[in-house]
Design a protein around this motif. Sequence first.
Motif, short mmCIF file in Angstrom:
data_model
loop_
_atom_site.label_atom_id
_atom_site.label_comp_id
_atom_site.label_asym_id
_atom_site.label_seq_id
_atom_site.Cartn_x
_atom_site.Cartn_y
_atom_site.Cartn_z
N VAL A 127 9.02 -4.82 -12.87
CA VAL A 127 9.02 -3.45 -12.34
C VAL A 127 9.80 -3.36 -11.03
N ALA A 128 9.53 -4.27 -10.10
CA ALA A 128 10.21 -4.24 -8.80
C ALA A 128 11.71 -4.45 -8.95
N SER A 129 12.09 -5.37 -9.81
CA SER A 129 13.52 -5.65 -10.03
C SER A 129 14.21 -4.44 -10.63
N TYR A 130 13.58 -3.83 -11.63
CA TYR A 130 14.17 -2.67 -12.30
C TYR A 130 14.29 -1.50 -11.33
N ARG A 131 13.24 -1.24 -10.56
CA ARG A 131 13.27 -0.12 -9.62
C ARG A 131 14.33 -0.31 -8.54
N ALA A 132 14.49 -1.53 -8.07
CA ALA A 132 15.43 -1.79 -6.99
C ALA A 132 16.88 -1.87 -7.46
N GLU A 133 17.10 -2.41 -8.67
CA GLU A 133 18.47 -2.71 -9.08
C GLU A 133 18.86 -2.18 -10.46
N GLY A 134 17.94 -1.56 -11.17
CA GLY A 134 18.25 -1.02 -12.48
C GLY A 134 18.24 -2.08 -13.57
N GLN A 184 9.72 -17.78 -9.15
CA GLN A 184 9.63 -19.14 -8.63
C GLN A 184 10.28 -19.32 -7.27
N THR A 185 11.10 -18.38 -6.84
CA THR A 185 11.71 -18.51 -5.51
C THR A 185 10.85 -17.91 -4.41
N THR A 186 9.73 -17.29 -4.79
CA THR A 186 8.84 -16.69 -3.80
C THR A 186 7.43 -17.26 -3.95
N ALA A 187 6.66 -17.15 -2.89
CA ALA A 187 5.27 -17.58 -2.93
C ALA A 187 4.41 -16.42 -3.43
N ALA A 188 3.50 -16.70 -4.34
CA ALA A 188 2.68 -15.66 -4.96
C ALA A 188 1.85 -14.90 -3.92
N GLY A 189 1.32 -15.61 -2.94
CA GLY A 189 0.42 -14.99 -1.97
C GLY A 189 1.10 -14.38 -0.76
N ALA A 190 2.42 -14.41 -0.72
CA ALA A 190 3.12 -13.87 0.45
C ALA A 190 2.86 -12.37 0.56
N PRO A 191 2.63 -11.86 1.78
CA PRO A 191 2.37 -10.43 1.93
C PRO A 191 3.58 -9.60 1.48
N ASN A 192 3.28 -8.51 0.82
CA ASN A 192 4.32 -7.57 0.33
C ASN A 192 5.31 -8.21 -0.63
#
Length: 184
Positions: free
Chosen positions: A143-150, A124-132
């Motif tokens: 997945v992104a949270s786990y890969r970046a921070e465990g 909710q703190t990011t826009a769905a369509g934002a690039p990358n």
Amino acid sequence: MKNLITTPAELIKIHQQSLVRTAHSPAALRDRDVVLHIRRHHGLRGFYRGVSATALRDVGYGAYFAAYEATLRYWPCPHSASVEIGGSKLENHSLAALLAAGGTAGVAGWIVTFPFDVVKTRMQTTAAGAPNNPYRTMWSTIVASYRAEGLGVFFRGLAPTLIRAIPVNMVTFTTYEAVVHLCT
């Protein structure tokens, strides 16, 4: 059905907390301003960003009530403390049992729901369509949270939440039980 109301309300709250105040607008954003911003930039669909994570988080509240009931069932209760009303047995638990059950419920509820709350908030703190944007969907956010921070990322901030949850839920459940027994 509840998520149709809570998701937009939480999204507005999170946007208010995360939108940067500028020199032109140093004051806090009003609800109306945030609603108009979301509507203009993301349409009606924008209000439901994170609805799946919100729904999964809310399902976890089963642990909340299960922990409360389990604690009361296994807490020793004097036989003379039970009352039968309309064929149903009502236990009159001690204050210690009610406080312990309430505190346990608060801990269990947050431990189960906290990871989904983290995912929901990140989405909710990011826009769905934002690039990358690594937080496009619930799965990509996990997945992104786990890969970046465990694994710890899903529980970061849990300790202060539990410190608050224990006394709040002790009082909440004890008050509830007192009112129920007062009215019966």
